[in-house]
Each structure stands twice: as structure tokens, then as C-alpha cells.
Design a protein around this motif. Structure first.
Motif, PDB file in Angstrom:
ATOM      1  N   UNK A  16       4.970 111.205  65.682  1.00 56.39           N
ATOM      2  CA  UNK A  16       5.039 110.105  66.582  1.00 56.39           C
ATOM      3  C   UNK A  16       5.370 108.879  65.970  1.00 56.39           C
ATOM      4  N   UNK A  17       6.472 107.977  66.839  1.00 59.44           N
ATOM      5  CA  UNK A  17       6.661 106.417  66.286  1.00 59.44           C
ATOM      6  C   UNK A  17       5.542 105.430  66.568  1.00 59.44           C
ATOM      7  N   UNK A  18       5.407 104.529  65.806  1.00 62.05           N
ATOM      8  CA  UNK A  18       4.421 103.652  66.337  1.00 62.05           C
ATOM      9  C   UNK A  18       2.894 103.637  65.726  1.00 62.05           C
ATOM     10  N   UNK A  19       2.626 102.780  65.427  1.00 63.01           N
ATOM     11  CA  UNK A  19       0.911 102.583  65.001  1.00 63.01           C
ATOM     12  C   UNK A  19       0.245 101.412  65.326  1.00 63.01           C
ATOM     13  N   UNK A  32      12.796 104.818  62.723  1.00 61.00           N
ATOM     14  CA  UNK A  32      13.578 105.021  63.952  1.00 61.00           C
ATOM     15  C   UNK A  32      13.063 105.997  65.128  1.00 61.00           C
ATOM     16  N   UNK A  33      13.377 106.243  66.262  1.00 60.36           N
ATOM     17  CA  UNK A  33      12.807 107.171  67.231  1.00 60.36           C
ATOM     18  C   UNK A  33      13.660 107.347  68.371  1.00 60.36           C
ATOM     19  N   UNK A  34      13.404 108.707  68.828  1.00 60.24           N
ATOM     20  CA  UNK A  34      14.292 109.056  70.117  1.00 60.24           C
ATOM     21  C   UNK A  34      13.114 108.899  71.100  1.00 60.24           C
ATOM     22  N   UNK A  35      13.288 108.591  72.291  1.00 60.89           N
ATOM     23  CA  UNK A  35      12.436 108.787  73.447  1.00 60.89           C
ATOM     24  C   UNK A  35      12.803 110.299  74.054  1.00 60.89           C
ATOM     25  N   UNK A  36      11.884 111.204  74.158  1.00 64.45           N
ATOM     26  CA  UNK A  36      12.223 112.578  74.638  1.00 64.45           C
ATOM     27  C   UNK A  36      11.396 112.899  75.666  1.00 64.45           C
ATOM     28  N   UNK A  37      11.388 113.466  76.686  1.00 62.64           N
ATOM     29  CA  UNK A  37      10.544 113.989  77.619  1.00 62.64           C
ATOM     30  C   UNK A  37       9.921 115.047  77.036  1.00 62.64           C
ATOM     31  N   UNK A  38       8.242 115.214  77.359  1.00 57.61           N
ATOM     32  CA  UNK A  38       7.508 116.138  77.009  1.00 57.61           C
ATOM     33  C   UNK A  38       8.033 117.456  77.065  1.00 57.61           C
ATOM     34  N   UNK A  39       8.574 117.775  78.380  1.00 60.87           N
ATOM     35  CA  UNK A  39       8.987 119.188  78.447  1.00 60.87           C
ATOM     36  C   UNK A  39      10.425 119.528  77.670  1.00 60.87           C
ATOM     37  N   UNK A  40      11.100 118.481  77.328  1.00 63.35           N
ATOM     38  CA  UNK A  40      12.214 118.829  76.634  1.00 63.35           C
ATOM     39  C   UNK A  40      11.841 119.032  74.902  1.00 63.35           C
ATOM     40  N   UNK A  41      10.731 118.421  74.714  1.00 62.34           N
ATOM     41  CA  UNK A  41      10.175 118.413  73.254  1.00 62.34           C
ATOM     42  C   UNK A  41       9.809 119.712  73.029  1.00 62.34           C
ATOM     43  N   UNK A  42       8.954 120.017  74.089  1.00 63.36           N
ATOM     44  CA  UNK A  42       8.069 121.439  74.289  1.00 63.36           C
ATOM     45  C   UNK A  42       9.195 122.374  74.032  1.00 63.36           C
ATOM     46  N   UNK A  43      10.599 122.310  74.759  1.00 66.53           N
ATOM     47  CA  UNK A  43      11.436 123.446  74.434  1.00 66.53           C
ATOM     48  C   UNK A  43      12.026 123.525  73.183  1.00 66.53           C
ATOM     49  N   UNK A 223      13.559 119.369  57.965  1.00 69.02           N
ATOM     50  CA  UNK A 223      13.395 118.036  58.702  1.00 69.02           C
ATOM     51  C   UNK A 223      14.186 117.942  59.748  1.00 69.02           C
ATOM     52  N   UNK A 224      13.758 117.727  61.016  1.00 66.61           N
ATOM     53  CA  UNK A 224      14.645 117.749  62.165  1.00 66.61           C
ATOM     54  C   UNK A 224      14.419 116.479  62.795  1.00 66.61           C
ATOM     55  N   UNK A 225      15.716 115.897  62.642  1.00 71.01           N
ATOM     56  CA  UNK A 225      15.884 114.538  63.108  1.00 71.01           C
ATOM     57  C   UNK A 225      16.517 114.427  64.595  1.00 71.01           C
ATOM     58  N   UNK A 226      16.517 113.251  65.221  1.00 74.56           N
ATOM     59  CA  UNK A 226      16.921 113.099  66.259  1.00 74.56           C
ATOM     60  C   UNK A 226      18.037 111.967  66.428  1.00 74.56           C
ATOM     61  N   UNK A 227      19.110 112.123  67.057  1.00 77.31           N
ATOM     62  CA  UNK A 227      19.977 111.124  67.240  1.00 77.31           C
ATOM     63  C   UNK A 227      19.496 110.135  68.532  1.00 77.31           C
ATOM     64  N   UNK A 228      19.481 108.783  68.272  1.00 74.08           N
ATOM     65  CA  UNK A 228      18.960 107.811  69.373  1.00 74.08           C
ATOM     66  C   UNK A 228      19.888 108.230  70.678  1.00 74.08           C
TER      67      UNK A 228
END
Length: 228
Positions: A16-19, A32-43, A223-228
Motif C-alpha cells: 500500500x502507498x503512503x505512511x 508511485x501508486x495506482x488507485x484500484x477499486x477493492x473488487x478489481x484488486x481482488x480479481x 513483482x507486479x507493477x501497475x500503470x497510473x
């Protein structure tokens, strides 16, 4: 969910991003980070778990309790019968822990001495200590972790923490500091120092482990990174 990346080993680790802490000994840099809905992240996690035959998800960071969607995310993970572990600095955990769907919690207590805690993190440890007391009294499945840093968080500090935890006989893990990717002027503890810290902690607690006993985090395979 603000997610930096996922790592795959014997578990799926969600970074998770931020502390809210600015730890001098932190080696995790999530820039950097990507905002992902919980349901999409779970998929995404479900696909990985099925493909890699993994059933454990570790939520880390950064600080996961800053995520507004954390409760929903853990509920979705548990609906798939995953084992869910949360690692946290404990500062905000007490406010949400009763609504979390997790099997195990790891609370990172940097120091028992408040001034040392402020030096290392920029924050007081009062909320963290209150959180540990609450988890213990409510009998949550959790452990406390401390990084042994020679001449900063030393054996005497480990003993103070062990005494504090002894009232509830909390599981305790002592991790050897590794001078990597940070500007803290400290060295790696010796094997003898770690064993001494464990010996002292075991005077107060029945379940004490160190990073010498076993490796908590297995070698990362992907490692799985996400595009913004």
C-alpha cells in the motif's frame, strides 16, 4: 486502494502507498501508486492465487490502515477463503480493528522509549502501545515485531518491550536491522547480539523468535507493477 505494487513469493504481498511515519530505518520506497477499486484488486489477486497455487495474502506498505477501502478489501479477500495477514505500525489500528477481516496481525513496535520512537519515526508511540494493550485484552491473533538496531534499539530496549508484553504473554519477534536503502547511521547486529536479545526476551515471554530462526518473507519471485 492506493497500491504501489504486488510481490509474489509463497504469498501475495500487497504494498500500500503512503505512511504516517517517517522511519529512518525504512528500506521500502514506494514512489508511485495506482488507485484500484477493492473488487478489481481482488480479481487480480484471485487470478494470481489460482495461477500460483497461493492462498495467503499479506497487506503491507507503507501503512495499510491509511487506506479508506481497507475494510472492504479485507472482507472481499476473506469471502474467497484466503488467509489474510496485516502488518501495521499500529498507530491507527485500534480505531478499525474490530471491523477488519484478517486472520493475523503483525504490529511493528519501533521502541518502548517514546523519545527513541519519535527519533526513529517522527511520532509518539503512545497510540501504538494502547493498540497493543487493546489487541491483547481482546485476544486478537497478533504478534509484536521489533527491529534490533545496535546502539539505538539495543538489547536493553528489547528487554523493556518484553517486560511490557509479559502481562499478556504476547508473541514477540526480533528482527536484525539491515543497513539498506536508508540513511540511518547504524550497523547490522551480530548473530550473538540477536541471540542475546532473544535470551533476555524469553525471561519474560514464552514465544520469542528472531530473524535467525526462520525467514518470514521468502525470496520474491515476481513483482507486479501497475500503470497510473
Amino acid at each position: 486502494m492506493k497500491i504501489g505494487y504486488l510481490s509474489v513469493s509463497d504469498k501475495i504481498t500487497v504494498m500500500c502507498y503512503g505512511c504516517n511515519f517517517k522511519c529512518k530505518n525504512c528500506f521500502v520506497k514506494i514512489e508511485s501508486y495506482k488507485e484500484i477499486l477493492p473488487i478489481e484488486l481482488c480479481k487480480i489477486i484471485d487470478n494470481l492465487c489460482n495461477k500460483k497455487k497461493i492462498n495467503t495474502v499479506l497487506i503491507a506498505g507503507g501503512e495499510p490502515t491509511l487506506q479508506e477501502d481497507l475494510l472492504e478489501f479485507t472482507k472481499l479477500l476473506k469471502s474467497k477463503d484466503r488467509k489474510v495477514i496485516l502488518t501495521t505500525n499500529g498507530y491507527y489500528l485500534k480505531n478499525i480493528v474490530n471491523d477488519l477481516f484478517v486472520d493475523e496481525i503483525h504490529v511493528d513496535l519501533k521502541a518502548f522509549d517514546d523519545e527513541k520512537h519519535k527519533y526513529l519515526t517522527g511520532k509518539s508511540n503512545k497510540n501504538v502501545l494502547k493498540c497493543i494493550k487493546y489487541l491483547a485484552k481482546k485476544k486478537f491473533n497478533f504478534e509484536v515485531d521489533t527491529v534490533l538496531i545496535p546502539n539505538i534499539v539495543d538489547v536493553d530496549e528489547i528487554e523493556k518491550i518484553a517486560k511490557f508484553l509479559s502481562k499478556w504473554d504476547v508473541r514477540y519477534r526480533i528482527i536484525g536491522y539491515i543497513p539498506f536503502n536508508n540513511n540511518l547511521n547504524a550497523r547490522k547486529p551480530t548473530k550473538e547480539e540477536l541471540l542475546k536479545a532473544k535470551e533476555i526476551a524469553k525471561k519474560y515471554l514464552s514465544n520469542v523468535t528472531t530473524s535467525l530462526d526462520f525467514r518470514r518473507h521468502k525470496k520474491v519471485k515476481e513483482i507486479i507493477k501497475f500503470d497510473k
